[in-house]
Write a protein that holds these residues in place. Structure first.
Motif, mmCIF file in Angstrom:
data_model
loop_
_atom_site.group_PDB
_atom_site.id
_atom_site.type_symbol
_atom_site.label_atom_id
_atom_site.label_comp_id
_atom_site.label_asym_id
_atom_site.label_seq_id
_atom_site.Cartn_x
_atom_site.Cartn_y
_atom_site.Cartn_z
ATOM 1 N N SER A 141 11.481 -5.184 -2.062
ATOM 2 C CA SER A 141 11.833 -4.561 -3.343
ATOM 3 C C SER A 141 11.799 -5.588 -4.471
ATOM 4 C CB SER A 141 13.223 -3.920 -3.258
ATOM 5 O OG SER A 141 14.205 -4.892 -2.928
ATOM 6 N N GLU A 142 12.160 -6.830 -4.153
ATOM 7 C CA GLU A 142 12.140 -7.885 -5.176
ATOM 8 C C GLU A 142 10.707 -8.237 -5.555
ATOM 9 O OE1 GLU A 142 13.718 -12.471 -5.773
ATOM 10 O OE2 GLU A 142 14.841 -11.087 -4.529
ATOM 11 N N LYS A 196 9.217 -15.889 0.206
ATOM 12 C CA LYS A 196 8.736 -14.955 1.218
ATOM 13 C C LYS A 196 9.889 -14.291 1.972
ATOM 14 C CE LYS A 196 4.214 -17.078 2.034
ATOM 15 N NZ LYS A 196 3.318 -17.751 3.011
ATOM 16 N N SER A 197 11.053 -14.910 1.915
ATOM 17 C CA SER A 197 12.224 -14.338 2.585
ATOM 18 C C SER A 197 12.897 -13.247 1.763
ATOM 19 C CB SER A 197 13.239 -15.447 2.884
ATOM 20 O OG SER A 197 13.642 -16.098 1.684
ATOM 21 N N ALA A 198 12.451 -13.056 0.520
ATOM 22 C CA ALA A 198 13.058 -12.038 -0.353
ATOM 23 C C ALA A 198 12.685 -10.641 0.131
ATOM 24 C CB ALA A 198 12.573 -12.238 -1.795
ATOM 25 N N THR A 200 9.444 -5.561 -7.815
ATOM 26 C CA THR A 200 10.025 -5.750 -9.150
ATOM 27 C C THR A 200 9.303 -6.871 -9.891
ATOM 28 O OG1 THR A 200 12.211 -4.997 -8.447
ATOM 29 C CG2 THR A 200 12.114 -6.367 -10.416
ATOM 30 N N ALA A 201 9.028 -7.962 -9.185
ATOM 31 C CA ALA A 201 8.330 -9.099 -9.798
ATOM 32 C C ALA A 201 6.947 -8.679 -10.287
ATOM 33 C CB ALA A 201 8.213 -10.238 -8.786
ATOM 34 N N ILE A 202 6.223 -7.934 -9.469
ATOM 35 C CA ILE A 202 4.882 -7.478 -9.844
ATOM 36 C C ILE A 202 4.928 -6.632 -11.108
ATOM 37 C CG2 ILE A 202 2.991 -5.946 -9.150
ATOM 38 C CD1 ILE A 202 3.474 -6.898 -6.259
ATOM 39 N N LYS A 203 5.873 -5.713 -11.171
ATOM 40 C CA LYS A 203 5.962 -4.812 -12.325
ATOM 41 C C LYS A 203 6.394 -5.551 -13.590
ATOM 42 C CE LYS A 203 6.778 -0.622 -9.612
ATOM 43 N NZ LYS A 203 7.691 0.493 -9.297
ATOM 44 N N ASP A 228 0.818 -1.218 0.000
ATOM 45 C CA ASP A 228 0.000 0.000 0.000
ATOM 46 C C ASP A 228 0.852 1.269 0.000
ATOM 47 O OD1 ASP A 228 -2.476 -1.167 -0.167
ATOM 48 O OD2 ASP A 228 -2.845 -1.192 1.993
ATOM 49 N N THR A 229 2.127 1.136 0.335
ATOM 50 C CA THR A 229 3.020 2.305 0.344
ATOM 51 C C THR A 229 3.751 2.477 -0.988
ATOM 52 O OG1 THR A 229 4.978 1.098 1.159
ATOM 53 C CG2 THR A 229 3.410 1.905 2.808
#
Length: 217
Positions: A111-112, A106-108, A115-118, A23-24
């Motif tokens: 920011s990763e 889940k340990s990433a 990046t994955a979402i984008k 959300d941020t």
């Protein structure tokens, strides 16, 4: 336009944590949450997300990979990112076979995940560098299909029974929980053992443990 994200995880604390962070992030909007496979399908049809963050291990015989396959049959335009604690190439290959477009631990760092979402929203497949190497090696050696778990050959009902049996439920208890006869449970168990190439209960327990299927509710 913001990327619409649906978070699917059976742990409310995990969902809340991921949502609070996303959300941020500008350009990303969390449109909803779901706690299991059935509610995931319902929420996705209702909310029309661009990306679904899918937990791997979920209850009621519908794990994240089964749910991914089912979701993409109804909504092929949706992109799924598997978000899991399992750093295992068997899960990775199963995720890709199910149609997932990304695989993030889940340990990433967050920011990763962003990046994955984008990247996935842009039509790319997102894998961590080490996972990319595994996929390339498997392809070169022609064994990617061999790495896919036999568990995916089970029907939804067989997965339900397998999970309950692995957790120690007796045939009678399974029958009562699923409102079927003990004979039906026995028949399903026979099919399960044959499909998974297992000989006894010990092997069944080992199979379930290795694949992270013994997470008690």
């Amino acid at each position: 336009m913001d990327i619409k994200v649906l978070i699917v995880d059976d742990h409310a604390v995990v969902r809340s944590g991921i949502r609070a962070v996303l959300d941020t992030k500008p350009g990303i909007t969390v449109v909803g949450e779901a706690s299991d496979g059935r509610s995931c399908i319902k929420k996705a049809l209702e909310l029309k997300p661009d990306i679904v963050l899918m937990d791997l291990s979920m209850p009621n015989g519908r794990d994240g990979l089964y749910t991914t396959s089912e979701l993409l049959q109804s909504m092929p335009e949706v992109k799924v990112i598997i978000l899991t604690m399992h750093n295992d190439e068997q899960y990775l290959f199963r995720a890709l076979k199910s149609g997932a477009s990304g695989y993030v631990l889940k340990s990433a760092p967050i920011s990763e995940l962003v990046t994955a979402i984008k990247q996935v929203q842009q039509g790319m497949v997102y894998l961590q560098p080490a996972d990319t190497k595994k996929v390339i090696q498997a392809y070169l050696h022609g064994n990617a299909e061999d790495a896919v778990d036999r568990f995916e050959t089970l029907t939804e009902r067989e997965k339900e029974i397998f999970t309950l049996v692995a957790k120690g439920y007796t045939n009678k208890e399974v029958a009562e929980l699923l409102t079927i006869s003990v004979k039906t449970v026995e028949n399903h168990k026979g099919n399960i053992m044959e499909k998974l190439k297992l000989s006894n209960r010990r092997e069944l327990m080992e199979f379930a443990f290795k694949r992270g299927l013994l997470e008690f509710d």
